[in-house]
Write an enzyme that holds these catalytic residues in place. Sequence first.
Site, PDB file in Angstrom:
ATOM      1  N   ASP A 271       0.822  -1.202   0.000  1.00 47.27           N
ATOM      2  CA  ASP A 271       0.000   0.000   0.000  1.00 47.27           C
ATOM      3  C   ASP A 271       0.866   1.266   0.000  1.00 47.27           C
ATOM      4  O   ASP A 271       1.982   1.266   0.522  1.00 47.27           O
ATOM      5  CB  ASP A 271      -0.900  -0.021   1.250  1.00 47.27           C
ATOM      6  CG  ASP A 271      -1.908   1.093   1.277  1.00 47.27           C
ATOM      7  OD1 ASP A 271      -2.765   1.134   0.376  1.00 47.27           O
ATOM      8  OD2 ASP A 271      -1.851   1.931   2.204  1.00 47.27           O
ATOM      9  N   GLU A 314       1.310  -0.533  -5.108  1.00 48.69           N
ATOM     10  CA  GLU A 314       0.295   0.458  -5.412  1.00 48.69           C
ATOM     11  C   GLU A 314       0.951   1.837  -5.413  1.00 48.69           C
ATOM     12  O   GLU A 314       1.085   2.469  -4.371  1.00 48.69           O
ATOM     13  CB  GLU A 314      -0.853   0.417  -4.385  1.00 48.69           C
ATOM     14  CG  GLU A 314      -1.969   1.403  -4.673  1.00 48.69           C
ATOM     15  CD  GLU A 314      -2.222   2.400  -3.552  1.00 48.69           C
ATOM     16  OE1 GLU A 314      -3.196   3.163  -3.653  1.00 48.69           O
ATOM     17  OE2 GLU A 314      -1.446   2.420  -2.576  1.00 48.69           O
TER      18      GLU A 314
END
Length: 553
Positions: A271, A314
């Site tokens: 993330d 990401e």
Amino acid sequence: MRKFASLCAALLLCSSACAERDADAVADTNADAFWRNATVYFLLPDRFANGDPENDLSYGRGNDAAPLRGFHGGDLQGVIDKLNQGYFNALGVDALWMSPVYEQIHGATDEGTGRTYAFHGYWPKDWTSVDRNFGSEAKLAELIETAHRHGIRVLLDVIVNHTGPVTDKDPLWPESWVRAEPVCDWSGFSGTVSCTLVKNLPDIRTEDEKPVALPPQLVDKWKAEGRLEQEQAELEAFFQRTGYPRAPKYYLVKWITDWVREYGVDGFRVDTVKHVEPEVWQVLKREASLALADWKKRNPDKKLDDRDFYMIGEVYGYGITGGREYDFGDRKVDFFDYGFDSLINFDMTARAAKEDMESIFSSYSKMLHGGALGGLNVLNYLTSHDDAHSFDRERQRPREAALKLLLAPGAAQIYYGDEVARPLMASDAEGDAQLRTPMNWSDLEKTEKREVLDHWRKLGQFRQAHPAVGAGVHRKLQDKPYTFARTLEGEASVLVSIGTGTGKKSLPVYGLFAEGTRVKDFYSGREAVVKNGRVAFDTEFDLLLLGQAANSH
């Protein structure tokens, strides 16, 4: 918690209709065809399936959240149940990615969209334990073992950038660990990295190399749980082995890679990659790779194969058209050079809304075979948990979505419910919560939803059975009906024709299949023999997914 601290096989022999093919595009033989063709299913455990109603509200969490902003009861047991029912296998899923399952903040906060609990998993409190709303460490181990028995890999979603928000139950971590301000203004690299993503989301000081003590709230928590000495001993062993200083990022690397070493996690989806110094990801990848190798050595009967640890990043806003680098404005970073095997491709959802399949497929193939991303990979998606511009939010084009996503070069991410047109709009909810509606299992009672699911399943199974679909070189063969091939050295070639019309149809095989070869349409299940360089089918569908039949010689 811890017990253990290419060239293409051959140019197509085809008619003048093939003239537009790109002779320079060749398959990269040094890339792993499995991951380049993988179908990854992404789900939020809380919104997927409730397998154990006894853990619906843990840690004193309440039922007082704004619409779709509290825990709804989904858990790891629910995912296990669907694994055992063969739901993911029927979709041709290769890997399961769940939003973070480690312990989240206990309280609630309001970011301007209503009272919210950490149902989504992105507000961590303790990286060393599973959140009881989702289950337990034993339940996670069971899930991974179950997935592996079904031939499915597991990717854990990991966070290094921040802790969860401060609430009346979740105090701010020490200043030596986090910064509470400034809020990111996106002004270059520093304005993206050395800041908090939003107000009240403490940013971990991942740039620091100075030793720091454990946060007192973790010390107190572990002491109350009776595992303080064990955690301290494991940290001592980790820092002695690695020689890293006891800086915040290294604690996190230890805690995160423990899940790999103990349970055999196959990879990470990372993330907020661009909000952390890229060098941190190199360390994480190195330690995770060592951890997986250690687990496989200790568990030779449980491993799927000897593939290395896989890491997907990401980098919000990254798109395949940007090549290898992400541009911060004042600095460009090649995250593939910092441990990532793949990046999420934010380009596809925007292009899919306005471009035809050939425009997307041909450009992606050029990039991934001989282009800027030769030998690398991207993960395509059309909908997600935090992209308000997701493709077809009204769910009016689910069949088109499946064709564009599952037939595109590169890996594919299905967001839970894409395959049954789960609603991405909720009038009573605000912000990204609208994208996170509960899985619409009851809709499968409707004929039209079962037909959509059947469409996704056929495409997914075809893709899984033929690595050339995602990993091979794309060649357009004709415009009407739209027909193309994918070829990959060492793998069976495929021929896809869309818009063929229903009933009887015949098309040339363009040298992909030899005379007399038995060819199967993986959409209808019917077979035909190549005669005079053509195959003929009679199906009720308007597309053909052709590959060599299993019994063909």
